[in-house]
Scaffold this motif. Sequence first.
Motif, short mmCIF file in Angstrom:
data_model
loop_
_atom_site.label_atom_id
_atom_site.label_comp_id
_atom_site.label_asym_id
_atom_site.label_seq_id
_atom_site.Cartn_x
_atom_site.Cartn_y
_atom_site.Cartn_z
N GLN A 14 0.81 -1.23 0.00
CA GLN A 14 0.00 0.00 0.00
C GLN A 14 0.85 1.29 0.00
N GLU A 15 1.95 1.28 0.73
CA GLU A 15 2.73 2.52 0.81
C GLU A 15 3.37 2.90 -0.54
N ARG A 18 0.58 3.96 -3.03
CA ARG A 18 -0.06 5.24 -2.72
C ARG A 18 0.90 6.40 -2.97
N ARG A 19 2.18 6.20 -2.68
CA ARG A 19 3.16 7.26 -2.92
C ARG A 19 3.28 7.53 -4.43
N ASN A 103 7.52 18.86 -1.16
CA ASN A 103 6.86 18.00 -2.14
C ASN A 103 6.23 18.80 -3.27
N GLU B 15 8.74 10.59 0.19
CA GLU B 15 8.09 10.70 1.50
C GLU B 15 7.48 9.37 1.92
N SER B 16 7.39 9.16 3.23
CA SER B 16 6.69 7.96 3.68
C SER B 16 5.21 8.33 3.83
N ILE B 17 4.37 7.43 3.41
CA ILE B 17 2.93 7.71 3.40
C ILE B 17 2.29 7.09 4.64
N GLU B 18 1.63 7.91 5.41
CA GLU B 18 0.96 7.38 6.60
C GLU B 18 -0.30 6.63 6.18
N ASP B 19 -0.64 5.62 6.98
CA ASP B 19 -1.80 4.79 6.65
C ASP B 19 -3.11 5.59 6.67
#
Lengths: 167, 111
Positions: A14-15, A18-19, A103, B15-19
């Motif tokens: 998922q990470e 989604r990124r 970003n 960036e790290s994506i928060e859940d």
Amino acid sequence: MAKPGFEQLVKENQEPLRRFLLNLCGGDSSLSDDIAQEAFLKAYLNFSSFKGDAKFSTWLFRIACNSFYDHLRKRQLPVEEMSRPGVIYSASSEQIHSPGLRNQELYLALSQLKIEEKTAILLFYMEDRTLKEISKITEMPENTVKSHLFRAKSKMSDYLKRIGYER
Amino acid sequence: MNDEQIKKFFGEHKESIEDRGFEARLLETVKYLPKPKRAGSFSLRDRIVAISAMTGVLLFVLFGGADALVSGIFTTLSAVTIKQLFSPEIIATALFLFVLLFGIGRAAYSD
């Protein structure tokens, strides 16, 4: 596919997915999460068509890319318009270099690229995918991916020089 | 700007994506979905269609359907060639046949 197995795949993928979508959507997190959710659900329902000749994540990214392109087609938005973070254009160069807008700096740099170039460069540099994997994800021959990547690098390089990016 | 600098630029912006509840929302939706199709499994509709088709082919062969079809075609052709080409029966049959085929084709396409 059993639900616990699917849960594990969601946890693992998922990470990065989604990124990737967030960057592709120019920072629109609700849109990117919707597309990510749609991709996971399609993968769950059509797991029988996953042949296993590539990694699950490659297959998932391909579904997500197709969902993203479908979304663009449905909204009939020009691709460049879609990926352009309008707010950014009013930001000064000082604001762009501030940490809070880091970003936005990336989204602005990516907005210089065509969608295929953006997809290729994000997968290659941000998600550390090989050319072969990118070719499978985008359903383009490897040589086409190479040319998109080359053009993307050249455009980004020009843009970053222009804004005086030096770290 | 070289390859290393572009790599660095992307590295700095990774960036790290928060859940933020994404996983929970997704798994909650999955709960209400039908079970995914297994490879090689057929739905009830697929089975009914296959059994009906096979039965139809079997009956067609057993009761001499092929002979009847060929002789029927020849009879129709000979009737058409012997000056009855534009008789009302032929026109009506052709029209209904066309409408039927069009309807079947459209239904198959929309399915």
